[in-house]
Design a protein around this motif. Sequence first.
Motif: not given
Length: 131
Positions: A98-101
Amino acid sequence: MYNLTLITNILRILDEKGMTKSELAKKAGVSIAFFTDLTNDKANPSLRIIEAIAEALETPLPMLLDSSDMELADLEVLAKRKPGKLPKGFVWKGGVLSEYEAYQVDQWDKKNRALLTKEAKKSRADSKSKQ
């Protein structure tokens, strides 16, 4: 650039799967000589051959051409690396995040690269002082 990306991804996936170049060549239906030339950036594979390699690796073909936003210098290092080149306790992994990861991984990557650079400089300085 595309050959370097392809070669890097093939070598990385081979390493992850614990396969040899010879096993992959046989499974993909290409000669080991051609495969060796390919991994040494001395051959240009057709799309059919790339597809056969992807099938042999049980990997979607686009994954073999995905640069994952890597810089050219990183691709060159990975394409030439041999297992065990990274210091003990460090591994290289690729994946869908994901973008956060991905942000978190980027932060960890920067921290670890800075640490490795600092250790390499210290090691070179120690080597020079012993000479």
